[in-house]
Design an enzyme around this catalytic site. Structure first.
Site, short mmCIF file in Angstrom:
data_model
loop_
_atom_site.label_atom_id
_atom_site.label_comp_id
_atom_site.label_asym_id
_atom_site.label_seq_id
_atom_site.Cartn_x
_atom_site.Cartn_y
_atom_site.Cartn_z
N ARG A 148 0.87 -1.17 0.00
CA ARG A 148 0.00 0.00 0.00
C ARG A 148 0.91 1.23 0.00
NH1 ARG A 148 -2.11 -3.39 4.21
NH2 ARG A 148 -4.22 -4.18 3.72
N LYS A 172 -2.20 -1.79 8.00
CA LYS A 172 -3.35 -1.19 8.69
C LYS A 172 -3.40 -1.64 10.14
CE LYS A 172 -6.39 -0.56 4.69
NZ LYS A 172 -7.70 -0.90 4.10
N HIS A 244 -2.14 2.12 -5.96
CA HIS A 244 -2.88 0.89 -5.70
C HIS A 244 -2.98 0.03 -6.96
CE1 HIS A 244 -4.50 -0.37 -1.90
NE2 HIS A 244 -5.53 -0.97 -2.47
N ARG A 247 -0.34 -2.44 -6.85
CA ARG A 247 -0.67 -3.49 -5.87
C ARG A 247 -1.64 -4.50 -6.48
NH1 ARG A 247 -1.07 -4.61 -0.22
NH2 ARG A 247 -3.18 -4.91 0.56
N HIS A 270 -4.06 -9.06 4.06
CA HIS A 270 -5.51 -9.06 4.23
C HIS A 270 -5.91 -10.01 5.36
CE1 HIS A 270 -6.08 -7.81 -0.24
NE2 HIS A 270 -5.90 -6.78 0.54
N TYR A 279 -9.25 -8.22 -5.23
CA TYR A 279 -8.08 -7.65 -5.88
C TYR A 279 -7.70 -8.42 -7.15
CZ TYR A 279 -6.84 -4.50 -2.08
OH TYR A 279 -6.82 -3.48 -1.17
#
Length: 298
Positions: A148, A172, A244, A247, A270, A279
């Site tokens: 990211r 995250k 992104h 990614r 994830h 994705y």
């Protein structure tokens, strides 16, 4: 307490209890602040404790005229989180959005670039400029490791474990993971680190930050977006791309070359494999190849 006081407490909860990033907290807060603006414009004097489903339905109806269903669903989700917090702290006994339906949005397949397009994009970097080697290294890292943009700008020198073939990534919620980094990507990071970065006058506090701007401090997310946008313009790429996109391309190219979806999930960081599936943009020809290769009745 007024709305501002509740929002500040909510922000502290998101940061301390849930460990969310600054950007995520800002997004959650913006949804509540948008509701506050609606109340002010319509002269509705009601606190977070008093507001009911009817008023919230009016707000969501007004929002639906301005944004697409996907954005509308995100706003509803953000507000549910806020009122869920109020219940958690015993400010309320119910969540007024519990019965409000979220609009169906379907799954949006991400845009990706082909390997040739990525090669052309990176080849367009002007290596004679002061930032050329840095830009090549960060582009190769974005694509080579599937990071990211927030993870890229936060990457530290001390996060590089090249002898073991990994980099440590803080994702995250400040969750850390180890992501494999290939020799090809390592090569360009080392070139940048040893020939350009070491010539900068690095500001205090950024001595360990890997990718630096010309003033010796951390790059911003906006700067990475600008670098990629400018490169796309140079090669006249007729696609709207962002960090992104690299990614997405990382995940897709791995899967198309036979990588396991679970392995891709771990590399992307994830929590749910369902997120990873979003994705992955699969061409029908590839699905046919999978069937013909692996099914017993091919």
């Amino acid at each position: 307490m007024n709305w501002t006081a509740y929002i500040k407490r909510y922000q502290s909860y998101l940061k301390i209890e849930r460990g969310l990033s600054h950007n995520t907290i800002e997004n959650y807060s913006f949804d509540v602040q948008r509701l506050c603006l609606f109340l002010t414009e319509n002269k509705m004097e009601v606190s977070p404790i008093q507001i009911d489903e009817e008023i919230l339905q009016q707000f969501i109806y007004s929002v639906s005229k301005e944004v697409n269903p996907r954005s509308q669903a995100r706003i509803i989700s953000g507000l549910k989180s806020f009122f869920g917090y109020l219940m958690f702290e015993d400010y309320r006994t119910d969540n007024p959005l519990e019965l409000i339906e979220t609009p169906k949005t379907g799954r949006k397949l991400p845009d990706i670039l082909s390997v040739d397009e990525i090669d052309t994009l990176i080849a367009a970097i002007d290596l004679t400029s002061n930032e050329g080697e840095r830009n090549r290294a960060l582009m190769e890292t974005l694509y080579g490791c599937g990071l990211r943009v927030s993870e890229l700008v936060a990457l530290k020198m001390s996060d590089l474990f090249f002898e073991e073939g990994f980099i440590k990534v803080t994702g995250k919620g400040n969750k850390q993971r180890f992501v494999p980094v290939g020799d090809y990507t390592q090569k360009f990071i080392i070139i940048y680190r040893d020939t350009k970065r070491n010539q900068l006058n690095i500001k205090k506090g950024f001595e360990d930050t890997l990718f630096l701007n010309r003033r010796g401090s951390q790059l911003t997310r906006a700067m990475i977006f600008t670098i990629i946008k400018n490169l796309a313009s140079v090669i006249a790429l007729h696609k709207t791309i962002s960090p992104h996109t690299l990614r997405h391309s990382f995940a897709t190219h791995l899967l198309e070359n036979g990588a396991d979806l679970r392995a891709i999930q771990l590399m992307l960081g994830h929590e749910s494999i369902t997120t990873t599936e979003i994705y992955v943009h699969l061409e029908r020809t590839f699905l046919t190849q999978v069937l013909n290769t692996f099914h017993p009745r091919k």
